[in-house]
Write a protein that holds these residues in place. Structure first.
Motif, mmCIF file in Angstrom:
data_model
loop_
_atom_site.group_PDB
_atom_site.id
_atom_site.type_symbol
_atom_site.label_atom_id
_atom_site.label_comp_id
_atom_site.label_asym_id
_atom_site.label_seq_id
_atom_site.Cartn_x
_atom_site.Cartn_y
_atom_site.Cartn_z
ATOM 1 N N ASN A 39 0.812 -1.218 0.000
ATOM 2 C CA ASN A 39 0.000 0.000 0.000
ATOM 3 C C ASN A 39 0.844 1.266 0.000
ATOM 4 O O ASN A 39 0.361 2.327 -0.384
ATOM 5 N N VAL A 40 2.094 1.172 0.435
ATOM 6 C CA VAL A 40 2.975 2.336 0.414
ATOM 7 C C VAL A 40 3.140 2.835 -1.010
ATOM 8 O O VAL A 40 3.137 4.032 -1.281
ATOM 9 N N THR A 41 3.252 1.931 -1.960
ATOM 10 C CA THR A 41 3.393 2.312 -3.365
ATOM 11 C C THR A 41 2.130 2.982 -3.881
ATOM 12 O O THR A 41 2.195 3.990 -4.596
ATOM 13 N N PHE A 42 0.976 2.440 -3.517
ATOM 14 C CA PHE A 42 -0.279 3.051 -3.946
ATOM 15 C C PHE A 42 -0.437 4.443 -3.335
ATOM 16 O O PHE A 42 -0.935 5.359 -3.987
ATOM 17 N N ALA A 43 -0.011 4.593 -2.090
ATOM 18 C CA ALA A 43 -0.083 5.906 -1.446
ATOM 19 C C ALA A 43 0.813 6.903 -2.171
ATOM 20 O O ALA A 43 0.429 8.060 -2.361
ATOM 21 N N GLN A 44 1.988 6.465 -2.587
ATOM 22 C CA GLN A 44 2.891 7.363 -3.298
ATOM 23 C C GLN A 44 2.259 7.853 -4.600
ATOM 24 O O GLN A 44 2.317 9.041 -4.910
ATOM 25 N N ASP A 45 1.634 6.969 -5.329
ATOM 26 C CA ASP A 45 0.994 7.363 -6.585
ATOM 27 C C ASP A 45 -0.094 8.411 -6.356
ATOM 28 O O ASP A 45 -0.187 9.402 -7.076
ATOM 29 N N LYS A 46 -0.927 8.186 -5.348
ATOM 30 C CA LYS A 46 -2.022 9.128 -5.072
ATOM 31 C C LYS A 46 -1.501 10.456 -4.518
ATOM 32 O O LYS A 46 -2.021 11.510 -4.851
ATOM 33 N N LEU A 47 -0.481 10.402 -3.666
ATOM 34 C CA LEU A 47 0.070 11.641 -3.127
ATOM 35 C C LEU A 47 0.708 12.485 -4.230
ATOM 36 O O LEU A 47 0.614 13.712 -4.204
ATOM 37 N N GLU A 48 1.352 11.821 -5.170
ATOM 38 C CA GLU A 48 1.959 12.561 -6.277
ATOM 39 C C GLU A 48 0.894 13.224 -7.143
ATOM 40 O O GLU A 48 1.044 14.368 -7.556
ATOM 41 N N SER A 49 -0.193 12.512 -7.401
ATOM 42 C CA SER A 49 -1.222 13.080 -8.284
ATOM 43 C C SER A 49 -2.140 14.063 -7.556
ATOM 44 O O SER A 49 -2.468 15.119 -8.090
ATOM 45 N N ASP A 50 -2.565 13.752 -6.338
ATOM 46 C CA ASP A 50 -3.529 14.604 -5.634
ATOM 47 C C ASP A 50 -2.906 15.838 -4.992
ATOM 48 O O ASP A 50 -3.473 16.923 -5.037
ATOM 49 N N LEU A 51 -1.747 15.665 -4.342
ATOM 50 C CA LEU A 51 -1.142 16.774 -3.608
ATOM 51 C C LEU A 51 0.084 17.358 -4.301
ATOM 52 O O LEU A 51 0.693 18.292 -3.795
ATOM 53 N N GLY A 52 0.465 16.791 -5.421
ATOM 54 C CA GLY A 52 1.602 17.317 -6.158
ATOM 55 C C GLY A 52 2.941 16.996 -5.530
ATOM 56 O O GLY A 52 3.900 17.741 -5.700
#
Length: 129
Positions: A39-52
């Motif tokens: 899930n750490v990888t999935f969190a990284q993807d979302k943090l990059e797209s949602d919060l820049g």
């Protein structure tokens, strides 16, 4: 001294019971731990797209998390022995819930750093078996 036949039969029955009762639970815990790491990888993807977040910001936040995780390991285990498992695990659940709820206030890259370091504290003792 030779082991008696009765002893080896008792040992075989005990090991069979242990395997039947504990192995499914341990397998389930292993799968949950693996999913937690993935899930750490999935969190990284979302943090990059949602919060820049950039990769460097995410890496810094993960690094802060693991540094806090490392330094809080011994105090957490000392508190576990002092207060007992029942109270300490209940405290971990409450603290983890509060920290998780506070992550809704993360709006930018620097707001994530305190969340990363605070989330290491309740998780430290929960990883002990």
């Amino acid at each position: 001294m030779e082991p008696r036949a009765e002893d080896s039969e008792i040992q075989m029955r005990t090991m069979r019971k242990v395997a039947v009762r504990l192995m499914p639970v341990l397998l389930g815990l292993y799968i949950i731990a693996y999913l937690d790491r993935v899930n750490v990888t999935f969190a990284q993807d979302k943090l990059e797209s949602d919060l820049g977040f950039s990769g460097a910001v995410y890496g810094f936040g993960a690094g802060v998390f693991f540094v806090a995780y490392f330094f809080l390991e011994v105090p957490s285990n000392l508190a576990l022995h002092r207060f007992g498992a029942r109270k300490w695990i209940a405290r971990i659940m409450v603290t983890w819930g509060i920290v998780s709820a506070c992550t809704m206030f993360v709006t930018g890259r620097w707001a994530s750093t305190p969340c990363a370091s605070c989330s290491a504290w309740p998780r430290r003792a929960s990883s002990r078996g």
